[in-house]
Design an enzyme around this catalytic site. Structure first.
Site, PDB file in Angstrom:
ATOM      1  N   ASP B  59     -13.510 -23.150 170.903  1.00 28.40           N
ATOM      2  CA  ASP B  59     -12.817 -23.099 169.617  1.00 28.40           C
ATOM      3  C   ASP B  59     -11.601 -24.023 169.626  1.00 28.40           C
ATOM      4  O   ASP B  59     -11.366 -24.760 168.683  1.00 28.40           O
ATOM      5  CB  ASP B  59     -12.367 -21.668 169.306  1.00 28.40           C
ATOM      6  CG  ASP B  59     -13.560 -20.708 169.233  1.00 28.40           C
ATOM      7  OD1 ASP B  59     -14.622 -21.138 168.766  1.00 28.40           O
ATOM      8  OD2 ASP B  59     -13.418 -19.555 169.661  1.00 28.40           O
ATOM      9  N   HIS B  87       0.661 -29.771 167.084  1.00 26.38           N
ATOM     10  CA  HIS B  87       2.041 -29.624 167.552  1.00 26.38           C
ATOM     11  C   HIS B  87       2.520 -28.177 167.563  1.00 26.38           C
ATOM     12  O   HIS B  87       3.450 -27.850 168.274  1.00 26.38           O
ATOM     13  CB  HIS B  87       2.987 -30.500 166.714  1.00 26.38           C
ATOM     14  CG  HIS B  87       2.771 -31.958 166.947  1.00 26.38           C
ATOM     15  ND1 HIS B  87       3.601 -32.732 167.699  1.00 26.38           N
ATOM     16  CD2 HIS B  87       1.744 -32.777 166.581  1.00 26.38           C
ATOM     17  CE1 HIS B  87       3.124 -33.978 167.772  1.00 26.38           C
ATOM     18  NE2 HIS B  87       2.002 -34.019 167.094  1.00 26.38           N
ATOM     19  N   ASP B 203       5.461 -41.735 169.256  1.00 26.04           N
ATOM     20  CA  ASP B 203       4.101 -41.469 168.768  1.00 26.04           C
ATOM     21  C   ASP B 203       3.324 -42.789 168.821  1.00 26.04           C
ATOM     22  O   ASP B 203       3.696 -43.762 168.171  1.00 26.04           O
ATOM     23  CB  ASP B 203       4.217 -40.946 167.323  1.00 26.04           C
ATOM     24  CG  ASP B 203       2.894 -40.943 166.548  1.00 26.04           C
ATOM     25  OD1 ASP B 203       1.829 -41.145 167.157  1.00 26.04           O
ATOM     26  OD2 ASP B 203       2.952 -40.722 165.324  1.00 26.04           O
ATOM     27  N   HIS B 242      -1.675 -31.236 153.911  1.00 22.81           N
ATOM     28  CA  HIS B 242      -1.213 -32.527 153.403  1.00 22.81           C
ATOM     29  C   HIS B 242      -0.580 -32.345 152.021  1.00 22.81           C
ATOM     30  O   HIS B 242      -1.155 -32.681 150.987  1.00 22.81           O
ATOM     31  CB  HIS B 242      -2.362 -33.529 153.358  1.00 22.81           C
ATOM     32  CG  HIS B 242      -1.882 -34.954 153.460  1.00 22.81           C
ATOM     33  ND1 HIS B 242      -0.768 -35.413 152.806  1.00 22.81           N
ATOM     34  CD2 HIS B 242      -2.356 -36.010 154.165  1.00 22.81           C
ATOM     35  CE1 HIS B 242      -0.583 -36.701 153.091  1.00 22.81           C
ATOM     36  NE2 HIS B 242      -1.524 -37.084 153.923  1.00 22.81           N
ATOM     37  N   HIS B 371      -7.079 -42.842 151.190  1.00 25.19           N
ATOM     38  CA  HIS B 371      -6.387 -42.264 152.346  1.00 25.19           C
ATOM     39  C   HIS B 371      -5.527 -43.316 153.037  1.00 25.19           C
ATOM     40  O   HIS B 371      -5.909 -44.477 153.113  1.00 25.19           O
ATOM     41  CB  HIS B 371      -7.392 -41.713 153.366  1.00 25.19           C
ATOM     42  CG  HIS B 371      -6.711 -41.181 154.598  1.00 25.19           C
ATOM     43  ND1 HIS B 371      -5.968 -40.032 154.594  1.00 25.19           N
ATOM     44  CD2 HIS B 371      -6.601 -41.675 155.857  1.00 25.19           C
ATOM     45  CE1 HIS B 371      -5.450 -39.830 155.800  1.00 25.19           C
ATOM     46  NE2 HIS B 371      -5.828 -40.810 156.573  1.00 25.19           N
ATOM     47  N   VAL B 372      -4.368 -42.903 153.490  1.00 25.29           N
ATOM     48  CA  VAL B 372      -3.596 -43.726 154.429  1.00 25.29           C
ATOM     49  C   VAL B 372      -3.235 -42.838 155.617  1.00 25.29           C
ATOM     50  O   VAL B 372      -3.174 -41.619 155.493  1.00 25.29           O
ATOM     51  CB  VAL B 372      -2.301 -44.303 153.809  1.00 25.29           C
ATOM     52  CG1 VAL B 372      -2.626 -45.245 152.658  1.00 25.29           C
ATOM     53  CG2 VAL B 372      -1.363 -43.195 153.353  1.00 25.29           C
ATOM     54  N   SER B 373      -3.009 -43.463 156.744  1.00 22.98           N
ATOM     55  CA  SER B 373      -2.699 -42.728 157.971  1.00 22.98           C
ATOM     56  C   SER B 373      -1.290 -42.155 157.920  1.00 22.98           C
ATOM     57  O   SER B 373      -0.449 -42.603 157.143  1.00 22.98           O
ATOM     58  CB  SER B 373      -2.831 -43.669 159.159  1.00 22.98           C
ATOM     59  OG  SER B 373      -2.360 -43.043 160.335  1.00 22.98           O
ATOM     60  N   HIS B 375       0.552 -42.149 160.706  1.00 22.55           N
ATOM     61  CA  HIS B 375       1.205 -42.648 161.928  1.00 22.55           C
ATOM     62  C   HIS B 375       1.626 -44.106 161.793  1.00 22.55           C
ATOM     63  O   HIS B 375       0.954 -44.898 161.125  1.00 22.55           O
ATOM     64  CB  HIS B 375       0.255 -42.491 163.112  1.00 22.55           C
ATOM     65  CG  HIS B 375      -0.143 -41.070 163.361  1.00 22.55           C
ATOM     66  ND1 HIS B 375       0.582 -40.221 164.157  1.00 22.55           N
ATOM     67  CD2 HIS B 375      -1.180 -40.344 162.884  1.00 22.55           C
ATOM     68  CE1 HIS B 375       0.013 -39.023 164.167  1.00 22.55           C
ATOM     69  NE2 HIS B 375      -1.077 -39.076 163.398  1.00 22.55           N
ATOM     70  N   HIS B 397       1.388 -39.123 172.694  1.00 23.68           N
ATOM     71  CA  HIS B 397       0.530 -38.894 171.537  1.00 23.68           C
ATOM     72  C   HIS B 397      -0.506 -40.014 171.395  1.00 23.68           C
ATOM     73  O   HIS B 397      -0.493 -40.780 170.435  1.00 23.68           O
ATOM     74  CB  HIS B 397       1.370 -38.798 170.252  1.00 23.68           C
ATOM     75  CG  HIS B 397       0.725 -37.979 169.170  1.00 23.68           C
ATOM     76  ND1 HIS B 397      -0.305 -38.458 168.407  1.00 23.68           N
ATOM     77  CD2 HIS B 397       0.948 -36.722 168.739  1.00 23.68           C
ATOM     78  CE1 HIS B 397      -0.673 -37.526 167.543  1.00 23.68           C
ATOM     79  NE2 HIS B 397       0.069 -36.456 167.735  1.00 23.68           N
ATOM     80  N   ASP B 450     -12.270 -19.457 173.644  1.00 21.78           N
ATOM     81  CA  ASP B 450     -13.625 -19.237 173.127  1.00 21.78           C
ATOM     82  C   ASP B 450     -13.708 -17.770 172.731  1.00 21.78           C
ATOM     83  O   ASP B 450     -13.610 -16.892 173.578  1.00 21.78           O
ATOM     84  CB  ASP B 450     -14.655 -19.572 174.215  1.00 21.78           C
ATOM     85  CG  ASP B 450     -16.074 -19.530 173.655  1.00 21.78           C
ATOM     86  OD1 ASP B 450     -16.256 -19.127 172.488  1.00 21.78           O
ATOM     87  OD2 ASP B 450     -17.000 -19.892 174.394  1.00 21.78           O
TER      88      ASP B 450
END
EC number: 3.1.-.-
Lengths: 559, 559
Positions: B59, B87, B203, B242, B371-373, B375, B397, B450
């Site tokens: 899991d 995190h 990061d 998000h 979509h944009v990242s 990071h 990271h 699990d």
């Protein structure tokens, strides 16, 4: 995925052409289409599909031969459009059913299929054809048209019967400046268009990619630049049949004073065939044996290998694990000159990370222009639709999203929406007088090859395997007196993939003993009933205590 | 992957700061770093890693708490940089070991972690901090710096001790026009740079992506355009945390006269928290309950759901299977407003194909800018390296390829190569007087969750599961007379994932009987020896007859 309704096709009428895509609709792979006219069958392509992660342990997936299995003697030929596995890989399994079916294709295509059949100890009947050639195969007049793809010598096939003219592209793109100068023959497409194409079956793999596939020759300078800058060894990984990609590597190496060693059985075999037949031009003294190459100074060698998809047993993954005689080290350069087939990402990134940790610089599609696709993008397909102006369109070679996108392009060029057919494998399409109609839907399945077995592994087995993978299993053996339910031997409990420590089962054993005795008191007498008791007892325990659902396999013997 | 050499760290000297990344090096996930000074420990982040396909049935994967397990009372606080699972996800498992460790973080971060802990029935000690705030945590002076990321209210943390100044970014990017106008605080970075950053932990997720991450607000007009053009229902799938993406959907819906229903437990929970704390601005009357939304006219509704990664049990996959009360149909529009995390491609394409077959138009990253990242890409990292001019760099990271790329960027801005550290989890780095040195390497493993078990499933179990997935198993039970080897009960053979038809085993049963009797004649007497005989006999048979290697589980009982 919602299943399509299955229904028996109407009987085939005289003067009508029947088209049955057996594989390649709703998937990228195992391409195979059957054409039937006046009792005779022509097959175009016979490929394999590679399994996804939800089909564990499967080596290959074959098309379901059900529609032709009882009609083998009616097959006049198998036309192979080109030599990729997803178009020729299932030929050995078809020829096992009848080994004298003639194979028709180009020089390179047939050479590759013969090499494959040799491994299966089959010597086929072959007939080489060239672009422009017209060939009568039973009632089918076939005409072969040059197309450009990521392997040389690919052919589209036009099929004429009194029912109409069909154009089946096979895989293709329209690189206008290909390395071998053999472009997709748009003049022939124009001529067929003038004649009137009644049904068009286009490769739809990239139909949802806007624009045009870039030129293969744009890759050469990138490869050459990377090789020129490399200070130590260079390893290039690509597909073992990508003759033009290997050509560019040989040329780039040669111009940089490096020799190339081919690594991996399929790479050596395919390039041997390609060189012998003149499709690969090997610059003087460029090729070198791998053993000798390992003794060359680092800056004098390029290794050309397979494994660009992260396949764990292939050369590149073994290099990344330091499990290959070529030891990748600090300052080496590795180029993945290939696509990244969906589903392989984690495997490929594992290889890239492994090579990076060894100190290699890894160049790939994500950070340099070292790959272009072999399939026509939307812009190219629009050219085809416009020059052909087909009456009917059945997009092939793609998942639902690709077939839908290809049909949408057809509609944009003026094909009536009613004349575009987005089908699944087993759709039965009849064609006559320019009219195409869906007259049936066969129920076709997956045929799994696993080890030496073909079709023995079923979807039920794969479901079991997925459960085993997720949860492991617990097997319980117990021998009992069936009158009293008294346990005579056991319970013996074995488990795998569930928990390392077998002591966890000490808990449940007395529960099993008690449950069996109670069941006997309540009248249970048969083996199946006692087994169910064991299954329930262990299932309840494992779910409550561990919140898990392993497969439970009880064996109860009456002593 | 070649294992790093493990060695005991040297004893920690007075006045020296020790840094141990416990998770997040060599992987994207389970971020956790321990800082130790004068006997006290500060932890930054405590996240989970999601399993890959070679870790079936798992899991979650936790960081290996070994380095701090015996030092729990020395922990002064856990600083959480932001509210993403990678995190904060392992916090409940850490607090199970000691539930009064103070959690320090921003308002939203702590609200999300508290909601999570509530499910584990833990009420934590929390302490909210804001950007610009300086906070003494034991011997560590921490200063919090605003950073921009794909969730609001993210913080970098600067850590001062007499040993030097450390800057730990957490996840961040440098969107210069973010929706909430909260930019990464480059002025603070400049000030810290002037003061002198002795160690920088950036990061590195996108360090190998050239250029700059595009603006989040560039997505809004695309979403709005798609929604404006949609004739029927719109379904948007994204990550459940998000907030800014959901904000853009709410705004676009509102401007197009549509109402939005949030679908899925985590989406509803997180957006409830975000709205309550003021991070999500809900336009009047835009949100609507899912049940009411289903009664709205098609062109008046947007469903906002999870499942953008193709997770089989999530809303979107169930819609694609017609296994959800919201039935997707002809003319509906589905937007996947999210990244495609490597390894999820096949699952996502299955969902896209399913929705396409139902007649929906599917808009995703591959065909529109939705979509944009979250990071910072290479260009942004260069800004950071230049403004900070750190003495030492430990990229965090990221997988090896990301950490290596980040270190290369540091070197390009003038950080000496010797002062960049590309490490693995468990690397021990000591810092004093501007000098960083690797002084040890701990052996840290994977801790698998699990069901309700934590750490009980081992790598050996996962290996078993992979074999079971690839090949299935055959279990053989037999009771014998140990003097003669004569079979008294059995052989009883059970198999799963191997072959549907149990009759295949008729072949091997007499071989088992014969082999046991022969073994007894040759002096075998013990259970283990007889079990080995059964294993070898069945193994040889299955390999020769079927070219397969299922797991073989013999149980021999002496009667």
């Amino acid at each position: 995925m919602p299943a399509t309704d299955v229904y028996e096709p109407t009987p085939l009428q005289p003067g009508t052409l029947r088209v049955i895509p057996i594989g390649g609709l709703g998937e990228i792979g195992r391409n195979m289409t059957a054409y039937e006219y006046e009792g005779k069958i022509l097959i175009v392509d016979c490929g394999v599909l590679f399994p996804e992660e939800h089909q564990p342990g499967v080596d290959l997936i074959l098309p379901d031969f059900a529609p032709i299995r009882d009609r083998l003697d009616d097959i006049v030929a198998v036309v192979l459009t080109h030599g990729h596995e997803d178009h020729i890989g299932a030929v050995p399994y078809l020829l096992r059913l009848r080994d004298d079916i003639p194979l028709v294709g180009s020089n390179l295509t047939l050479a590759l299929v013969e090499a494959k059949l040799k491994e299966h100890r089959i010597k086929p009947y072959t007939h080489i054809v060239h672009e422009g050639q017209i060939e009568k195969l039973g009632p089918f007049e076939t005409e072969f048209v040059a197309v450009n793809h990521s392997i040389p010598d690919a052919l589209a096939v036009a099929i004429r019967t009194p029912a109409g003219l069909v154009l089946h592209t096979g895989d293709f793109k329209m690189d206008q400046l290909p390395l071998d100068e053999r472009i997709t023959d748009l003049r022939a497409f124009a001529r067929l268009g003038e004649e009137g194409v009644d049904l068009f079956l286009p490769d739809s793999t990239n139909a949802d990619v806007p624009g045009f596939t870039p030129l293969e020759r744009d890759i050469g300078p990138v490869l050459e630049n990377v090789i020129a800058k490399a200070k130590r060894r260079v390893i290039v990984a690509s597909f073992s049949s990508h003759v033009h990609r290997v050509q560019q590597v040989l040329d780039a190496a040669s111009r940089n004073g490096r020799q190339v060693a081919l690594i991996g059985r399929s790479m050596i075999r395919n390039m041997g065939i390609a060189a012998e037949l003149g499709y690969l031009r090997v610059p003087d003294d460029v090729l070198i044996d791998a053993k000798k190459a390992m003794k060359l100074p680092d800056e004098k060698v390029v290794f050309m290998s397979t494994g660009s998809q992260g396949e764990p047993m292939a050369v590149l993954a073994r290099m990344a694990n330091l499990d290959h005689q070529i030891e990748v080290g600090e300052g080496d350069t590795v180029i993945l000159a290939s696509s990244l087939i969906p589903g392989n990402e984690n495997a490929v990134y594992r290889v890239i990370n492994g090579l990076t940790k060894l100190g290699a610089k890894v160049v790939h599609k994500g950070n340099a222009k070292v790959h272009v696709s072999g399939h026509a993008a939307a812009g190219e397909l629009l050219y085809c639709y416009n020059i052909l102006q087909p009456r009917n369109v059945l997009p092939v070679h793609g998942e639902a999203r690709h077939l839908t996108a290809s049909a949408a392009l057809a509609v944009e060029t003026g094909v009536p929406e009613l004349n575009t057919f987005i089908g699944e494998n087993g759709i039965v399409l009849d064609l006559k007088d320019g009219l195409a109609n869906v007259v049936g839907q066969l129920d076709l399945g997956y045929v799994y090859v696993d080890g030496s077995t073909v079709g023995e592994i079923t979807d039920a087995d794969l479901k079991d395997r997925r459960i085993l993978a997720e949860e492991g299993f617990i097997s319980i053996f117990v021998a009992i007196d069936k009158q009293t339910g008294r346990v005579i031997v056991g319970p013996e409990i074995q488990s795998r993939g569930f928990a390392e420590d077998e002591a966890v089962f000490d808990d449940v054993k007395p529960k099993i003993v008690a449950a069996l005795s109670e069941a006997a008191q309540n009248g249970t007498r048969d083996q199946h009933g006692f087994a169910q008791v064991v299954r329930r007892t262990v299932g309840r325990w494992v779910n409550t205590q561990h919140r898990r659902r392993p497969m439970i396999v009880p064996v109860v013997i009456e002593a």
